[in-house]
Write a protein that holds these residues in place. Structure first.
Motif, PDB file in Angstrom:
ATOM      1  N   THR A   8       0.739  -1.266   0.000  1.00  9.59           N
ATOM      2  CA  THR A   8       0.000   0.000   0.000  1.00  9.59           C
ATOM      3  C   THR A   8       0.764   1.309   0.000  1.00  9.59           C
ATOM      4  O   THR A   8       1.921   1.378  -0.350  1.00  9.59           O
ATOM      5  CB  THR A   8      -1.148  -0.036   1.009  1.00  9.59           C
ATOM      6  N   LEU A  33      -1.298   3.040   8.736  1.00  6.71           N
ATOM      7  CA  LEU A  33      -2.419   2.480   7.962  1.00  6.71           C
ATOM      8  C   LEU A  33      -3.743   3.112   8.395  1.00  6.71           C
ATOM      9  O   LEU A  33      -4.630   3.339   7.571  1.00  6.71           O
ATOM     10  CB  LEU A  33      -2.462   0.954   8.130  1.00  6.71           C
ATOM     11  N   TRP A  37      -6.275   5.212   6.001  1.00  4.95           N
ATOM     12  CA  TRP A  37      -7.733   4.947   5.955  1.00  4.95           C
ATOM     13  C   TRP A  37      -8.515   6.253   6.042  1.00  4.95           C
ATOM     14  O   TRP A  37      -9.472   6.461   5.303  1.00  4.95           O
ATOM     15  CB  TRP A  37      -8.108   4.010   7.110  1.00  4.95           C
ATOM     16  N   ASP A 215      -8.781  -0.678  -0.434  1.00  4.89           N
ATOM     17  CA  ASP A 215      -8.955  -1.037   0.979  1.00  4.89           C
ATOM     18  C   ASP A 215      -8.267  -2.373   1.283  1.00  4.89           C
ATOM     19  O   ASP A 215      -7.613  -2.525   2.316  1.00  4.89           O
ATOM     20  CB  ASP A 215     -10.448  -1.174   1.322  1.00  4.89           C
ATOM     21  N   ARG A 218      -4.679  -2.207   1.986  1.00  2.00           N
ATOM     22  CA  ARG A 218      -4.383  -1.737   3.350  1.00  2.00           C
ATOM     23  C   ARG A 218      -4.488  -2.880   4.339  1.00  2.00           C
ATOM     24  O   ARG A 218      -3.670  -3.054   5.231  1.00  2.00           O
ATOM     25  CB  ARG A 218      -5.372  -0.621   3.719  1.00  2.00           C
TER      26      ARG A 218
END
Ligand SMILES: [Fe+2]
Ligand SMILES: [Fe+2]
Length: 300
Positions: A8, A33, A37, A215, A218
């Protein structure tokens, strides 16, 4: 294959292609992370499916049937990973990890919402969310049920019963983040996205699916970070290897579309079994190298 090993940061972390450097990759930690988000929010409820509905109606029955396996695998899969996640949230070791894990649980609920919207508005499955899930389940095979209804449920239950059990947490993250997300979801996403792009179909679903894939990267980055820390302990490294060996046969079966059995060559949505397996196992083995593990013999 740009998304093979994202780990990521969306473009600011280069895709790692140099195999010799995989063992010394610095990964994002749960706090990084979590912040990522916050920057990557999206809304499943505002996606416009009007062109998707026209596309679906214009597709041949054969094409619709073929796509159903991949779509249903995701719809049911997102429900499974959303509802079988609480054990890991309970097993946090730090406040940063707890915050990140809460975001992942929200993400999975949002992904399931996206598929529920797709099934209701585009595939036109009437009834309730639960009835649509039940209908999607009829598209899936036994290997799928073994992985999502047995292996995944079991690792979650074990963690709920004892959130401080380190081996149970390793079992969970291997099953969920390495096998279900890292190997299966990212592989399915890669080929299904490519198919929709090449055919110029389902733009609303494609928009949501790309965000879901972002997503997932992640989530997989978190799982890789966790195992990289813990697998420095030889006992836990062995534990992770054993769990991979236990779950990979069912995962291999999930990649097999209807009408074929495991070991047979197939073509699904225009991609050969060899292409799909190579993508899945290369992605998995590269992540394992980052962690410091090898691919168990069962996958060779
Ligand atoms: Fe998801
Ligand atoms: Fe996920």
């Amino acid at each position: 294959m740009p998304s093979l090993l994202d780990l990521t940061q969306q473009g600011d972390v280069a895709t790692i292609t140099d195999e010799s450097k995989l063992g010394s990759v610095t990964l994002m930690d749960p706090q990084e992370l979590y912040r990522l988000w916050e920057r990557q929010q999206w809304q499943s409820g505002v996606i416009d499916f009007s062109q998707d509905r026209r596309d679906w109606e214009e597709m041949s029955e054969e094409q619709r049937q073929e796509m159903m396996y991949g779509l249903s695998a995701f719809f049911v899969g997102e429900e499974r990973v959303a509802t079988q996640f609480s054990g890991l949230v309970m097993a946090y070791d730090s406040q940063h990890e707890e915050a990140f894990l809460c975001t992942q649980q929200v993400d999975e609920a949002r992904h399931a919402q996206h598929f529920n919207n797709l099934y209701e508005q585009v595939l036109q499955y009437d009834g309730t969310y639960e009835q649509r899930l039940d209908a999607a389940r009829t598209d899936l095979n036994d290997a799928y049920r073994v992985l999502f209804d047995e292996h995944l449920v079991e690792v979650n239950q074990t963690l709920i019963e004892n959130p401080r059990d380190l081996e149970a947490k390793v079992d969970y993250i291997v099953t969920y983040h390495m096998v279900i997300e890292g190997m299966l979801a990212l592989t399915g996403q890669y080929f299904q996205t490519d198919y929709m792009e090449k055919n110029g179909i389902l733009p609303g679903h494609l928009e949501g699916f790309r965000k879901i894939a972002r997503d997932e990267h992640r989530h997989v980055a978190y799982g890789t970070w966790y195992l990289q820390q813990k697998c420095k302990d030889p006992g836990l490294a062995r534990r992770a290897q054993d769990k991979l060996a236990e779950t990979l046969p069912a995962a291999a079966g999930v990649l097999v579309p209807p009408g074929y059995t495991l070991g047979e060559d197939f073509t699904y949505m225009g991609y050969t079994s060899q292409e799909q397996n190579e993508f899945a196992y290369t992605a998995l083995s590269r992540r394992l190298k980052v962690i410091g593990l090898g691919l168990p013999a069962v996958a060779a």
